[in-house]
Design a protein around this motif. Structure first.
Motif, PDB file in Angstrom:
ATOM      1  N   TYR A  64       4.435   4.872   0.371  1.00  0.00           N
ATOM      2  CA  TYR A  64       3.025   5.061  -0.099  1.00  0.00           C
ATOM      3  C   TYR A  64       3.114   6.442  -1.081  1.00  0.00           C
ATOM      4  CZ  TYR A  64       2.734   1.457   2.916  1.00  0.00           C
ATOM      5  OH  TYR A  64       2.964   0.137   3.733  1.00  0.00           O
ATOM      6  N   PHE A  65       4.071   6.981  -1.302  1.00  0.00           N
ATOM      7  CA  PHE A  65       4.122   8.374  -2.284  1.00  0.00           C
ATOM      8  C   PHE A  65       4.797   7.683  -3.562  1.00  0.00           C
ATOM      9  CE2 PHE A  65       4.163  10.876   1.679  1.00  0.00           C
ATOM     10  CZ  PHE A  65       2.658  11.445   1.249  1.00  0.00           C
ATOM     11  N   SER A  66       5.399   6.575  -3.417  1.00  0.00           N
ATOM     12  CA  SER A  66       6.305   5.950  -4.432  1.00  0.00           C
ATOM     13  C   SER A  66       6.043   4.513  -4.934  1.00  0.00           C
ATOM     14  CB  SER A  66       7.829   6.216  -4.356  1.00  0.00           C
ATOM     15  OG  SER A  66       8.089   5.730  -2.918  1.00  0.00           O
ATOM     16  N   GLU A  67       6.969   3.706  -4.598  1.00  0.00           N
ATOM     17  CA  GLU A  67       6.887   2.427  -5.012  1.00  0.00           C
ATOM     18  C   GLU A  67       5.501   1.780  -4.647  1.00  0.00           C
ATOM     19  OE1 GLU A  67       9.731   1.804  -1.302  1.00  0.00           O
ATOM     20  OE2 GLU A  67       9.157   3.379  -2.974  1.00  0.00           O
ATOM     21  N   LYS A  68       4.814   2.221  -3.439  1.00  0.00           N
ATOM     22  CA  LYS A  68       3.775   1.328  -3.015  1.00  0.00           C
ATOM     23  C   LYS A  68       2.544   2.199  -3.159  1.00  0.00           C
ATOM     24  CE  LYS A  68       5.932  -1.413   0.381  1.00  0.00           C
ATOM     25  NZ  LYS A  68       5.980  -2.121   1.687  1.00  0.00           N
ATOM     26  N   SER A  69       2.442   2.794  -4.312  1.00  0.00           N
ATOM     27  CA  SER A  69       1.255   3.982  -4.521  1.00  0.00           C
ATOM     28  C   SER A  69      -0.086   3.447  -5.170  1.00  0.00           C
ATOM     29  CB  SER A  69       1.810   5.444  -5.504  1.00  0.00           C
ATOM     30  OG  SER A  69       2.008   4.847  -6.582  1.00  0.00           O
ATOM     31  N   GLY A  70      -0.367   2.130  -4.822  1.00  0.00           N
ATOM     32  CA  GLY A  70      -1.678   1.578  -5.346  1.00  0.00           C
ATOM     33  C   GLY A  70      -2.833   2.162  -4.657  1.00  0.00           C
ATOM     34  N   ASN A  71      -3.971   2.068  -5.370  1.00  0.00           N
ATOM     35  CA  ASN A  71      -5.395   2.001  -4.823  1.00  0.00           C
ATOM     36  C   ASN A  71      -5.887   0.813  -3.955  1.00  0.00           C
ATOM     37  OD1 ASN A  71      -8.221   2.241  -4.593  1.00  0.00           O
ATOM     38  ND2 ASN A  71      -8.373   3.736  -6.291  1.00  0.00           N
ATOM     39  N   ALA A  72      -6.297   1.319  -2.807  1.00  0.00           N
ATOM     40  CA  ALA A  72      -6.414   0.167  -1.752  1.00  0.00           C
ATOM     41  C   ALA A  72      -7.748  -0.722  -2.152  1.00  0.00           C
ATOM     42  CB  ALA A  72      -6.708   0.795  -0.155  1.00  0.00           C
TER      43      ALA A  72
ATOM     44  N   ILE B   3      -7.413  -5.095  -6.896  1.00  0.00           N
ATOM     45  CA  ILE B   3      -7.132  -6.492  -6.447  1.00  0.00           C
ATOM     46  C   ILE B   3      -5.799  -6.741  -6.817  1.00  0.00           C
ATOM     47  CG2 ILE B   3      -9.529  -7.096  -6.159  1.00  0.00           C
ATOM     48  CD1 ILE B   3      -8.957  -8.391  -8.940  1.00  0.00           C
ATOM     49  N   HIS B   4      -4.971  -6.206  -7.436  1.00  0.00           N
ATOM     50  CA  HIS B   4      -3.730  -6.551  -7.889  1.00  0.00           C
ATOM     51  C   HIS B   4      -2.689  -6.248  -6.705  1.00  0.00           C
ATOM     52  CE1 HIS B   4      -3.347  -2.455  -8.775  1.00  0.00           C
ATOM     53  NE2 HIS B   4      -3.936  -2.460  -9.647  1.00  0.00           N
ATOM     54  N   SER B   5      -1.236  -6.577  -6.739  1.00  0.00           N
ATOM     55  CA  SER B   5      -0.409  -6.504  -5.655  1.00  0.00           C
ATOM     56  C   SER B   5      -0.151  -5.334  -5.236  1.00  0.00           C
ATOM     57  CB  SER B   5       0.689  -7.054  -6.136  1.00  0.00           C
ATOM     58  OG  SER B   5       1.410  -6.329  -6.920  1.00  0.00           O
ATOM     59  N   PHE B   6      -0.346  -4.225  -6.223  1.00  0.00           N
ATOM     60  CA  PHE B   6       0.001  -2.768  -5.644  1.00  0.00           C
ATOM     61  C   PHE B   6      -1.528  -2.535  -4.757  1.00  0.00           C
ATOM     62  CE2 PHE B   6       2.104  -3.019  -9.475  1.00  0.00           C
ATOM     63  CZ  PHE B   6       3.176  -2.120  -9.122  1.00  0.00           C
ATOM     64  N   GLY B   7      -2.433  -2.743  -5.157  1.00  0.00           N
ATOM     65  CA  GLY B   7      -3.756  -2.467  -4.380  1.00  0.00           C
ATOM     66  C   GLY B   7      -3.642  -3.219  -2.966  1.00  0.00           C
TER      67      GLY B   7
ATOM     68  N   HIS C  83     -21.417  10.838  -0.426  1.00  0.00           N
ATOM     69  CA  HIS C  83     -21.926   9.555  -1.060  1.00  0.00           C
ATOM     70  C   HIS C  83     -21.161   9.184  -2.314  1.00  0.00           C
ATOM     71  CE1 HIS C  83     -25.135  11.363   1.330  1.00  0.00           C
ATOM     72  NE2 HIS C  83     -25.486  10.222   1.423  1.00  0.00           N
ATOM     73  N   GLY C  84     -20.983   8.099  -2.686  1.00  0.00           N
ATOM     74  CA  GLY C  84     -20.051   7.486  -3.523  1.00  0.00           C
ATOM     75  C   GLY C  84     -19.835   6.158  -3.687  1.00  0.00           C
ATOM     76  N   GLY C  85     -18.402   5.739  -3.962  1.00  0.00           N
ATOM     77  CA  GLY C  85     -18.294   4.495  -4.100  1.00  0.00           C
ATOM     78  C   GLY C  85     -18.331   3.261  -2.850  1.00  0.00           C
ATOM     79  N   GLY C  86     -18.526   3.812  -1.742  1.00  0.00           N
ATOM     80  CA  GLY C  86     -18.850   3.028  -0.766  1.00  0.00           C
ATOM     81  C   GLY C  86     -17.990   2.656   0.157  1.00  0.00           C
ATOM     82  N   HIS C  87     -16.834   3.393   0.194  1.00  0.00           N
ATOM     83  CA  HIS C  87     -15.349   3.130   1.037  1.00  0.00           C
ATOM     84  C   HIS C  87     -15.816   3.293   2.387  1.00  0.00           C
ATOM     85  CE1 HIS C  87     -14.253   4.602  -2.926  1.00  0.00           C
ATOM     86  NE2 HIS C  87     -13.110   4.023  -2.710  1.00  0.00           N
ATOM     87  N   GLU C  88     -15.151   2.843   3.451  1.00  0.00           N
ATOM     88  CA  GLU C  88     -15.216   2.887   4.789  1.00  0.00           C
ATOM     89  C   GLU C  88     -16.506   2.495   5.297  1.00  0.00           C
ATOM     90  OE1 GLU C  88     -11.683   3.279   5.131  1.00  0.00           O
ATOM     91  OE2 GLU C  88     -12.490   4.123   7.100  1.00  0.00           O
ATOM     92  N   GLY C  89     -17.020   1.188   4.841  1.00  0.00           N
ATOM     93  CA  GLY C  89     -18.352   0.805   5.211  1.00  0.00           C
ATOM     94  C   GLY C  89     -19.509   1.389   4.670  1.00  0.00           C
ATOM     95  N   GLY C  90     -19.290   2.422   3.593  1.00  0.00           N
ATOM     96  CA  GLY C  90     -20.202   3.044   3.135  1.00  0.00           C
ATOM     97  C   GLY C  90     -20.483   4.459   3.930  1.00  0.00           C
ATOM     98  N   LEU C  91     -19.787   4.505   5.102  1.00  0.00           N
ATOM     99  CA  LEU C  91     -19.849   5.909   5.661  1.00  0.00           C
ATOM    100  C   LEU C  91     -19.016   6.947   5.221  1.00  0.00           C
ATOM    101  CD1 LEU C  91     -20.075   5.401   9.789  1.00  0.00           C
ATOM    102  CD2 LEU C  91     -21.792   6.485   7.995  1.00  0.00           C
ATOM    103  N   ARG C  92     -17.946   6.643   4.248  1.00  0.00           N
ATOM    104  CA  ARG C  92     -17.156   7.904   3.906  1.00  0.00           C
ATOM    105  C   ARG C  92     -16.220   7.361   2.496  1.00  0.00           C
ATOM    106  NH1 ARG C  92     -12.201  10.347   2.344  1.00  0.00           N
ATOM    107  NH2 ARG C  92     -12.476  12.330   3.057  1.00  0.00           N
ATOM    108  N   SER C  93     -17.143   7.707   1.535  1.00  0.00           N
ATOM    109  CA  SER C  93     -16.593   7.327   0.062  1.00  0.00           C
ATOM    110  C   SER C  93     -15.614   8.171  -0.193  1.00  0.00           C
ATOM    111  CB  SER C  93     -17.863   7.517  -0.981  1.00  0.00           C
ATOM    112  OG  SER C  93     -18.748   6.476  -0.763  1.00  0.00           O
ATOM    113  N   SER C  94     -14.618   7.671  -0.926  1.00  0.00           N
ATOM    114  CA  SER C  94     -13.583   8.391  -1.493  1.00  0.00           C
ATOM    115  C   SER C  94     -12.145   7.359  -1.374  1.00  0.00           C
ATOM    116  CB  SER C  94     -13.018   9.841  -0.934  1.00  0.00           C
ATOM    117  OG  SER C  94     -12.101  10.452  -1.613  1.00  0.00           O
TER     118      SER C  94
END
Ligand SMILES: *Cc1c(COP(=O)(O)O)cnc(C)c1O
Length: 405
Positions: free
Chosen positions: A30-38, A41-45, A230-241
């Motif tokens: 996850y530092f190299s070939e699989k370093s997508g943003n979760a 919606i693409h395969s890396f993600g 507060h931010g993008g609403g990650h972690e069910g809105g409880l912890r953005s980033s």
């Protein structure tokens, strides 16, 4: 410098526990070939999302919780802050009442003090000379306006295990959210959140052989809590980033290993610790064990030696290749004695003469034997140069918990 056998010995697992090779391996892609943003919606993600989901499931399994109840954070400190401030702010009234204890980690005590500055009221339950909290004192402190009870599961310095089962029941009977900082306890004692009356529980990965900078807060379904980020609403809105994907992968692996090995490791640590405590108290005059003799974390031994400074001991042992601590790593650099030891009723000079030894899975009898061989020499050398030597032992009024030799 190094130990007699040319190897350094790490006895400071309460500060941080070394990452296991399997953990490093689990993180690596996850530092190299699989370093997508979760969130992509693409395969890396999608492969990043899969790692996050699997990490969450692994944590949930370790605690017998539902994966939807695990919120990833940046560590134990953030989990504690989210639990304390998030529940306090949820009520939207700046005059609520919070119950905590005198021996919590600063990550709980400081948010409480901050809220106090905003108008909240805080009751800090005192502890016995063994650092134990009386559940009845918690019951007696409850008021109509109490919005949160926060009592840790195991003390980070002296390792005392608190009666969280009873405190949880009391909180539930009163309909008050109950948070427990379980950073030191998770992976060392079995925790079943299906049975335990706990609404919020803090975890930190690096205290359980995972990577630093990742933690989690268990939030039971239906618990009223506001985010502090507060931010993008990650972690069910409880912890953005954006999720720390390598961190979560490593944390998940550490949780899986803990679940697999907990019983065996705890039994071995308890045996090693009990022997070490007995030997130290037998070998060194005017030495004492701080904390509870039995209700304590398996790997934790916390000593007190009259007439000397813990810092001198830590440095003396370090020169021989052994890593220990004076108490909590967090207060290192400060000359104030530990708030935990003072709350247990120790005098300043007694608190200053303390040494924390926290064992972990990679430690063995050979290392404990070397420690026991060299410690008496380090202690007597320090005592020779101590201005306090020759006075009456300090421990004579050190409380019921002291085991004196
Ligand atoms: C280490 C510790 C923390 C802080 O965890 P971090 O991940 O280092 O922020 C909080 N509470 C307790 C009891 C700890 O031992």
């Amino acid at each position: 410098m190094s130990a007699g056998h040319g190897k350094r010995i790490y006895f400071d697992h309460g500060a941080t526990a070394p990452m296991l090779p399997e953990v490093v391996e689990a993180m690596s892609p996850y530092f190299s070939e699989k370093s997508g943003n979760a969130s992509s919606i693409h395969s890396f993600g999608r492969e990043a999302r899969k790692a996050v989901d699997e990490g969450r499931e692994s944590l949930a399994k370790l605690l017998n919780a539902d994966p939807s109840e695990i919120v990833f954070t940046s560590g134990g400190t953030e989990s504690d802050n989210l639990a304390v401030k998030g529940t306090a702010m949820h009520g939207r009234r700046a005059d609520g009442h919070i119950i905590t204890s005198a021996v919590e980690h600063p990550a709980v005590l400081e948010p409480c003090a901050y809220l106090e500055g905003l108008g909240f009221q805080v009751t800090r339950i005192p502890v016995s000379s063994e650092a134990l909290i009386d559940p009845e004192a918690v019951r007696d402190a409850i008021r109509d306006d109490t919005v949160l009870i926060s009592i840790m599961m195991a003390n980070s310095e002296v390792g005392t295990m608190q009666p969280v089962e009873e405190i949880g029941r009391i909180a539930k009977d009163s309909g008050i959210p109950f948070h427990t900082d379980a950073v030191q306890a998770v992976s060392k004692v079995p925790i079943d959140l299906d049975r335990l009356d706990v609404d919020l529980l803090s975890i930190s990965s690096h205290k359980m052989h995972g990577p630093k900078g990742i933690g989690a807060l268990f939030v039971r379904k239906g618990t009223g809590i506001d985010p502090i980020l507060h931010g993008g609403g990650h972690e069910g809105g409880l912890r953005s980033s954006t999720e720390n994907v390598p961190g979560i992968a490593g944390f998940g692996k550490a949780a899986e290993i803990a679940r697999r090995d907990m019983g065996e490791v705890s039994d071995r640590m308890r045996g090693l610790r009990d022997n070490l405590v007995k030997e130290v108290l037998d070998e060194i005059p005017n030495s004492y064990l701080n904390g509870h003799p039995t209700k304590r974390l398996a790997g934790n031994a916390h000593f007190r030696f009259d007439f000397i400074e813990g810092e001198g001991l830590v440095l003396g042992l370090d020169m021989l290749g052994i890593a220990t601590s004076t108490g909590s790593a967090c207060s290192t650099g400060s000359l104030e004695p530990s708030h935990v030891l003072l709350a247990m009723g120790l005098r300043h000079e007694q608190a200053h003469g303390s040494l924390r030894v926290t064992l972990g899975r990679e430690n063995n009898h050979e290392e404990a034997g070397y420690f026991i061989d060299v410690l008496p020499g380090v202690v007597s050398k320090l005592r020779e140069i101590s201005p306090f030597s020759g006075h009456t032992p300090l421990g004579s009024d050190g409380g019921d918990a002291s085991v004196q030799r």
